[in-house]
Design a protein around this motif. Structure first.
Motif, PDB file in Angstrom:
ATOM      1  N   ARG A   1      46.685  39.315  35.938  1.00  9.74           N
ATOM      2  CA  ARG A   1      48.072  39.751  36.164  1.00  9.74           C
ATOM      3  C   ARG A   1      49.055  38.629  35.840  1.00  9.74           C
ATOM      4  NH1 ARG A   1      45.472  42.318  40.615  1.00  9.74           N
ATOM      5  NH2 ARG A   1      45.945  40.541  41.982  1.00  9.74           N
ATOM      6  N   ALA A   2      48.707  37.409  36.216  1.00 10.41           N
ATOM      7  CA  ALA A   2      49.612  36.278  35.986  1.00 10.41           C
ATOM      8  C   ALA A   2      49.827  36.028  34.497  1.00 10.41           C
ATOM      9  CB  ALA A   2      49.046  35.019  36.654  1.00 10.41           C
ATOM     10  N   VAL A   3      48.767  36.076  33.701  1.00  8.19           N
ATOM     11  CA  VAL A   3      48.891  35.805  32.266  1.00  8.19           C
ATOM     12  C   VAL A   3      49.602  36.948  31.554  1.00  8.19           C
ATOM     13  CG1 VAL A   3      47.641  35.293  30.137  1.00  8.19           C
ATOM     14  CG2 VAL A   3      46.838  34.353  32.298  1.00  8.19           C
TER      15      VAL A   3
ATOM     16  N   LEU B   1      44.740  41.429  22.268  1.00  6.67           N
ATOM     17  CA  LEU B   1      44.102  42.270  23.287  1.00  6.67           C
ATOM     18  C   LEU B   1      45.105  42.660  24.372  1.00  6.67           C
ATOM     19  CD1 LEU B   1      40.658  40.453  23.692  1.00  6.67           C
ATOM     20  CD2 LEU B   1      41.054  42.688  22.636  1.00  6.67           C
ATOM     21  N   PHE B   2      45.929  41.717  24.806  1.00 14.01           N
ATOM     22  CA  PHE B   2      46.946  42.020  25.807  1.00 14.01           C
ATOM     23  C   PHE B   2      47.962  43.028  25.264  1.00 14.01           C
ATOM     24  CE2 PHE B   2      46.194  37.559  27.679  1.00 14.01           C
ATOM     25  CZ  PHE B   2      45.320  38.064  28.635  1.00 14.01           C
ATOM     26  N   ASP B   3      48.361  42.862  24.004  1.00 14.30           N
ATOM     27  CA  ASP B   3      49.325  43.777  23.389  1.00 14.30           C
ATOM     28  C   ASP B   3      48.768  45.196  23.297  1.00 14.30           C
ATOM     29  OD1 ASP B   3      51.184  41.770  23.000  1.00 14.30           O
ATOM     30  OD2 ASP B   3      50.617  41.398  20.908  1.00 14.30           O
ATOM     31  N   ARG B   4      47.522  45.287  22.901  1.00 16.09           N
ATOM     32  CA  ARG B   4      46.911  46.577  22.597  1.00 16.09           C
ATOM     33  C   ARG B   4      46.458  47.323  23.854  1.00 16.09           C
ATOM     34  NH1 ARG B   4      44.960  49.077  17.468  1.00 16.09           N
ATOM     35  NH2 ARG B   4      45.738  47.102  16.638  1.00 16.09           N
ATOM     36  N   PHE B   5      45.978  46.561  24.858  1.00 15.87           N
ATOM     37  CA  PHE B   5      45.362  47.209  26.021  1.00 15.87           C
ATOM     38  C   PHE B   5      46.039  46.766  27.327  1.00 15.87           C
ATOM     39  CE2 PHE B   5      41.809  46.403  22.934  1.00 15.87           C
ATOM     40  CZ  PHE B   5      41.731  47.709  22.457  1.00 15.87           C
ATOM     41  N   PRO B   6      46.854  47.642  27.929  1.00 11.79           N
ATOM     42  CA  PRO B   6      47.467  47.311  29.225  1.00 11.79           C
ATOM     43  C   PRO B   6      46.420  47.008  30.292  1.00 11.79           C
ATOM     44  CG  PRO B   6      48.500  49.253  28.268  1.00 11.79           C
ATOM     45  CD  PRO B   6      47.297  48.950  27.431  1.00 11.79           C
ATOM     46  N   GLU B   7      45.235  47.596  30.130  1.00 15.20           N
ATOM     47  CA  GLU B   7      44.110  47.310  31.016  1.00 15.20           C
ATOM     48  C   GLU B   7      42.882  47.022  30.162  1.00 15.20           C
ATOM     49  OE1 GLU B   7      43.274  50.136  34.067  1.00 15.20           O
ATOM     50  OE2 GLU B   7      45.392  50.512  34.493  1.00 15.20           O
ATOM     51  N   LEU B   8      42.155  46.010  30.554  1.00 15.78           N
ATOM     52  CA  LEU B   8      40.924  45.655  29.846  1.00 15.78           C
ATOM     53  C   LEU B   8      39.962  45.092  30.880  1.00 15.78           C
ATOM     54  CD1 LEU B   8      39.446  45.207  27.072  1.00 15.78           C
ATOM     55  CD2 LEU B   8      40.401  42.903  27.092  1.00 15.78           C
ATOM     56  N   ARG B   9      38.909  45.829  31.155  1.00 19.03           N
ATOM     57  CA  ARG B   9      37.983  45.399  32.203  1.00 19.03           C
ATOM     58  C   ARG B   9      36.549  45.692  31.779  1.00 19.03           C
ATOM     59  NH1 ARG B   9      40.221  50.212  33.404  1.00 19.03           N
ATOM     60  NH2 ARG B   9      38.937  51.858  34.313  1.00 19.03           N
ATOM     61  N   SER B  10      35.616  44.974  32.364  1.00 14.19           N
ATOM     62  CA  SER B  10      34.217  45.221  32.045  1.00 14.19           C
ATOM     63  C   SER B  10      33.789  46.575  32.588  1.00 14.19           C
ATOM     64  CB  SER B  10      33.339  44.118  32.646  1.00 14.19           C
ATOM     65  OG  SER B  10      33.403  44.153  34.057  1.00 14.19           O
ATOM     66  N   ASP B  11      32.821  47.155  31.927  1.00 11.50           N
ATOM     67  CA  ASP B  11      32.297  48.456  32.354  1.00 11.50           C
ATOM     68  C   ASP B  11      31.356  48.225  33.538  1.00 11.50           C
ATOM     69  OD1 ASP B  11      31.003  50.881  32.684  1.00 11.50           O
ATOM     70  OD2 ASP B  11      30.870  51.280  30.527  1.00 11.50           O
TER      71      ASP B  11
ATOM     72  N   VAL C   1      33.375  46.964  27.488  1.00 13.05           N
ATOM     73  CA  VAL C   1      34.653  46.967  28.211  1.00 13.05           C
ATOM     74  C   VAL C   1      35.245  48.375  28.206  1.00 13.05           C
ATOM     75  CG1 VAL C   1      35.191  44.541  27.782  1.00 13.05           C
ATOM     76  CG2 VAL C   1      35.898  46.273  26.112  1.00 13.05           C
ATOM     77  N   ILE C   2      36.039  48.642  29.219  1.00 12.77           N
ATOM     78  CA  ILE C   2      36.804  49.875  29.332  1.00 12.77           C
ATOM     79  C   ILE C   2      38.258  49.502  29.135  1.00 12.77           C
ATOM     80  CG2 ILE C   2      37.468  51.779  30.855  1.00 12.77           C
ATOM     81  CD1 ILE C   2      34.806  51.387  32.313  1.00 12.77           C
ATOM     82  N   VAL C   3      38.970  50.267  28.334  1.00 19.18           N
ATOM     83  CA  VAL C   3      40.356  49.933  28.034  1.00 19.18           C
ATOM     84  C   VAL C   3      41.290  51.042  28.492  1.00 19.18           C
ATOM     85  CG1 VAL C   3      39.669  48.524  26.063  1.00 19.18           C
ATOM     86  CG2 VAL C   3      40.246  50.920  25.711  1.00 19.18           C
ATOM     87  N   GLY C   4      42.540  50.657  28.657  1.00 21.86           N
ATOM     88  CA  GLY C   4      43.526  51.628  29.087  1.00 21.86           C
ATOM     89  C   GLY C   4      44.917  51.156  28.735  1.00 21.86           C
TER      90      GLY C   4
END
Length: 397
Positions: free
Chosen positions: A260-262, A363-373, A394-397
């Motif tokens: 969140r900070a980055v 990755l930050f630009d493209r995916f508002p959420e990026l987390r491991s599956d 990863v799961i993206v959103g």
């Protein structure tokens, strides 16, 4: 125990430095009776080893004669002045100006890779992004035809898939593994030797041609030297960046407050990457051989002894790093040793940083959420000398 170690149940023996807040710090310099190696864990002691090639030689192959065919011209296995001369041959490709000229190409590769996963809810971050990005850049720099990239990737993957901890004393499993690795290395060096022969006849604007045309002390490099030099560049030129991108995503996944900070302040991306390099250093150890008897932190180390500098533990030395077991993307200063120090400081460090910065911002630009599956566990490197993942769903959103 770190959140990253706990989340993925990392092996406590292999990743002992990830459990440092629960255990006493290892001795700064210690002899391992199991392997016959000296281990250096302290930061200042590590600096002393890395900064003094006249005492601690990089020519470790003299203790492993079976791999001598791959040492000729291998820049990581050389000491000054030969190392200095060979390093100058390719240093122009890694200057700030040269890397800036490459930046549009890096952006293009990143966008092309992300376009291929556009619309997908999940994908393997390593296979589809973190791996192909840097290996595409380094193969293009060297002059490897695109049609041969898959061939190169296969050999390199097998070279890095070892599982046995290096030992000078217990050699059975290690010898078998060395044979397998040498077979793959032989395929790659044979290929690169053939490429060098082509460049002698038809030179191009690439690093292989520069090596073919170069002279060191009035002599041209042998084809063996060219092949081994290019081999080392090819492997080192992608593995750090691949592991850095994957490990950074792993760290952000384990520490959502850092994510969140980055995302809220992109100016933190450079320091985020430096903290990832410190916290989950891609290279576990850097090995040297003593040229003579030396004293280090009260220990007497005899000549022709193998000394392993443990980067992850040096990067957690409380004498240097405040709260060393805390992942802090805003940490400054951060004088980690992930890229080494001294004459062997990673020649491609600036390239790795630039590629990773561009990659993470994309990755930050493209995916508002990026987390491991959570239902598909990542696959960690099996080589004891490398830290990171070979597969990261990863799961993206």
């Amino acid at each position: 125990m770190s959140a990253l170690a706990e989340r993925w149940n990392l092996d406590e023996q292999r990743f002992f430095w990830m459990y440092g807040d629960k255990k006493p710090a290892p001795e700064r310099v210690a002899y391992d009776e199991k392997t016959g190696l000296w281990s250096v864990h302290g930061y200042s002691e590590a600096l002393h080893v890395l900064n003094n090639p006249q005492l601690f030689s990089s020519e470790t192959g003299r203790l492993i004669p079976e791999r001598s065919e791959f040492d000729e011209g291998t820049i990581t296995q050389l000491d000054p002045p030969r190392h200095t001369a060979l390093r100058k041959l390719v240093s122009h490709a890694f200057t700030p100006g040269a890397i800036s000229e490459l930046e549009p190409r890096i952006h293009a590769i990143v966008e092309d890779l992300l376009a291929k996963v556009d619309g997908q809810k999940s994908f393997d971050l390593v296979a589809e992004f973190a791996y192909p990005l840097p290996i595409t850049v380094i193969t293009e720099l060297l002059g490897v035809p695109v049609s041969d990239h898959a061939l190169i990737n296969g050999w390199v993957d097998k070279m890095l898939s070892g599982t046995t901890e290096f030992s000078l004393l217990e050699r059975d499993d290690l010898d078998s593994e060395i044979v397998d690795v040498m077979d793959q290395a032989r395929h790659l060096t044979d290929y690169l030797r053939g490429l060098a022969k082509e460049r002698r006849i038809s030179p191009r604007d690439d690093l292989i041609t520069r090596l073919v045309e170069a002279e060191v002390d009035g002599e041209r490099l042998t084809e063996n030297e060219i092949a081994n030099f290019a081999n080392a560049m090819l492997v080192a030129g992608h593995v750090t960046t691949t592991l850095l991108i994957g490990s950074t995503v792993l760290c952000l996944d384990a520490y959502p407050e850092a994510d969140r900070a980055v995302r809220a302040d992109r100016a933190l991306v450079p320091t985020l990457l430096e903290e990832s390099l410190r916290y989950f250093a891609p290279i576990a150890s850097m090995v040297r051989v003593t040229n003579s008897e030396v004293e280090l932190c009260g220990a007497t180390i005899g000549p022709d002894q193998m000394v392993g500098v443990w980067i992850p533990t040096a990067n957690r030395d409380e004498r240097v790093f405040t709260d060393p077991h805390t992942f802090d993307p805003a940490r400054e200063p951060n004088p980690h040793l992930a890229f080494g120090r001294g004459v062997h400081f990673c020649i491609g460090a600036a390239m790795a940083r630039r590629e990773s910065r561009i990659a993470m911002n994309a990755l930050f630009d493209r995916f508002p959420e990026l987390r491991s599956d959570p239902h598909d566990t990542p696959t960690f490197m099996t080589s004891p000398n490398l830290n990171g993942v070979t597969r990261l769903p990863v799961i993206v959103g």
